[in-house]
Design a protein around this motif. Structure first.
Motif, PDB file in Angstrom:
ATOM      1  N   CYS A 176      34.774  38.713  29.671  1.00 28.91           N
ATOM      2  CA  CYS A 176      35.199  39.468  30.850  1.00 28.91           C
ATOM      3  C   CYS A 176      36.705  39.370  31.080  1.00 28.91           C
ATOM      4  CB  CYS A 176      34.445  38.977  32.085  1.00 28.91           C
ATOM      5  SG  CYS A 176      32.661  39.188  31.982  1.00 28.91           S
ATOM      6  N   PHE A 212      38.272  44.166  29.311  1.00 31.48           N
ATOM      7  CA  PHE A 212      38.328  45.016  30.499  1.00 31.48           C
ATOM      8  C   PHE A 212      39.787  45.180  30.933  1.00 31.48           C
ATOM      9  CE2 PHE A 212      34.108  43.182  30.583  1.00 31.48           C
ATOM     10  CZ  PHE A 212      33.298  44.244  30.959  1.00 31.48           C
ATOM     11  N   ARG A 262      40.764  46.863  33.570  1.00 33.65           N
ATOM     12  CA  ARG A 262      40.816  46.774  35.024  1.00 33.65           C
ATOM     13  C   ARG A 262      40.117  45.497  35.472  1.00 33.65           C
ATOM     14  NH1 ARG A 262      39.913  52.910  37.417  1.00 33.65           N
ATOM     15  NH2 ARG A 262      41.595  53.903  36.194  1.00 33.65           N
ATOM     16  N   GLN A 263      40.838  44.694  36.241  1.00 33.37           N
ATOM     17  CA  GLN A 263      40.327  43.393  36.650  1.00 33.37           C
ATOM     18  C   GLN A 263      39.126  43.495  37.584  1.00 33.37           C
ATOM     19  OE1 GLN A 263      41.545  40.258  35.369  1.00 33.37           O
ATOM     20  NE2 GLN A 263      42.118  41.924  33.997  1.00 33.37           N
ATOM     21  N   GLY A 264      39.037  44.603  38.319  1.00 30.29           N
ATOM     22  CA  GLY A 264      37.875  44.787  39.184  1.00 30.29           C
ATOM     23  C   GLY A 264      36.593  44.883  38.378  1.00 30.29           C
ATOM     24  N   TYR A 265      36.626  45.648  37.294  1.00 29.87           N
ATOM     25  CA  TYR A 265      35.461  45.758  36.419  1.00 29.87           C
ATOM     26  C   TYR A 265      35.139  44.412  35.774  1.00 29.87           C
ATOM     27  CZ  TYR A 265      36.059  50.827  36.786  1.00 29.87           C
ATOM     28  OH  TYR A 265      36.170  52.123  37.245  1.00 29.87           O
ATOM     29  N   ALA A 266      36.185  43.678  35.386  1.00 33.43           N
ATOM     30  CA  ALA A 266      35.978  42.371  34.768  1.00 33.43           C
ATOM     31  C   ALA A 266      35.290  41.422  35.739  1.00 33.43           C
ATOM     32  CB  ALA A 266      37.317  41.794  34.320  1.00 33.43           C
ATOM     33  N   VAL A 313      33.337  42.192  38.325  1.00 28.61           N
ATOM     34  CA  VAL A 313      31.950  42.607  38.521  1.00 28.61           C
ATOM     35  C   VAL A 313      31.091  42.184  37.331  1.00 28.61           C
ATOM     36  CG1 VAL A 313      30.416  44.604  38.713  1.00 28.61           C
ATOM     37  CG2 VAL A 313      32.520  44.517  40.055  1.00 28.61           C
ATOM     38  N   ALA A 314      31.603  42.369  36.120  1.00 28.54           N
ATOM     39  CA  ALA A 314      30.856  41.980  34.919  1.00 28.54           C
ATOM     40  C   ALA A 314      30.631  40.472  34.878  1.00 28.54           C
ATOM     41  CB  ALA A 314      31.605  42.441  33.669  1.00 28.54           C
TER      42      ALA A 314
END
Length: 219
Positions: free
Chosen positions: A142, A147, A149-153, A155-156
């Motif tokens: 993650c 990723f 974008r850190q937001g996606y990271a 969430v993952a």
């Protein structure tokens, strides 16, 4: 490799990226293990859980130390071997986790009232190392290398951590915690914990390979 690990350690210390994961680990240890009594396996399950969460956060922080231009410079300095740079970051986190493991091993003994055996201590080491390896694996997968974008990271990472912790019977984390919370005899848990440790090592190897593959295609 040693030079890369030293560079990564120096950068982590300079940027103080370790502070938040460290404070989280200390806070969880204080909440989960203070004034405990009875058998040690449940207490060491709490220590391992604290290290699991903190190692994930620490790994994501370490993997995001360098922006893409700086990482390219580091890779070139390392002879163009991006895998060595990735392994150095993992090695840095793992060495940091070993320090936290020592604290997680002895802090419950200091703050609680337990009858300690050699099997208990060995089980504590196995449990914490298992959770550290899985946490590092999730943090690597993650990271910014996968990723953008850190937001996606984030969430993952939360999804993977939640699954590892709460999916009933899922090896190695949930399965290990279930065994440690229901079996007070550490001797009976050494073999299953060793098996979970092997599974966690395979998970880390697989997630590292996947991250290296994705990063290589982007670079």
């Amino acid at each position: 490799m040693i030079a890369l690990i030293r560079y990564t350690f120096a950068t982590v210390l300079h940027t103080q990226r370790y502070l938040a994961p460290l404070l989280l680990f200390m806070g969880l240890m204080g909440v989960l293990t203070v004034n405990g009594t009875g058998p040690l396996p449940p207490a060491y399950a709490s220590s391992a859980g604290a290290l699991f969460v903190s190692s994930t956060w620490l790994t994501m922080a370490v993997m995001s130390l360098d922006d893409p231009p700086q990482r390219a410079i580091v890779v070139i300095t390392a002879g163009g071997q991006s895998l060595r740079v990735l392994l150095a970051a993992i090695g840095t986190v793992l060495l940091s986790c070993l320090v936290l493991m020592a604290f997680g091993l002895f802090f419950p003994l200091w703050m609680g009232d337990y009858l300690v055996t050699a099997a208990d201590l060995l089980l504590g080491i196995e449990a914490q190392l298992t959770c550290a390896l899985v946490g590092i694996a999730i943090g690597v997968l993650c990271s910014r290398l996968v990723f953008k974008r850190q937001g996606y990271a984030l969430v993952a990472a939360l999804a993977l951590m939640t699954g590892a912790l709460f999916v009933k019977g899922a090896p190695p984390v949930n399965r290990l915690f279930t065994l440690m919370s229901t079996t007070p005899d550490a001797t009976k848990l050494l073999a299953p914990a060793g098996a979970m440790l092997a599974v966690s090592a395979m998970i880390l190897a697989g997630f590292t390979a996947a991250t290296h593959f994705v990063a290589g295609r982007r670079e």
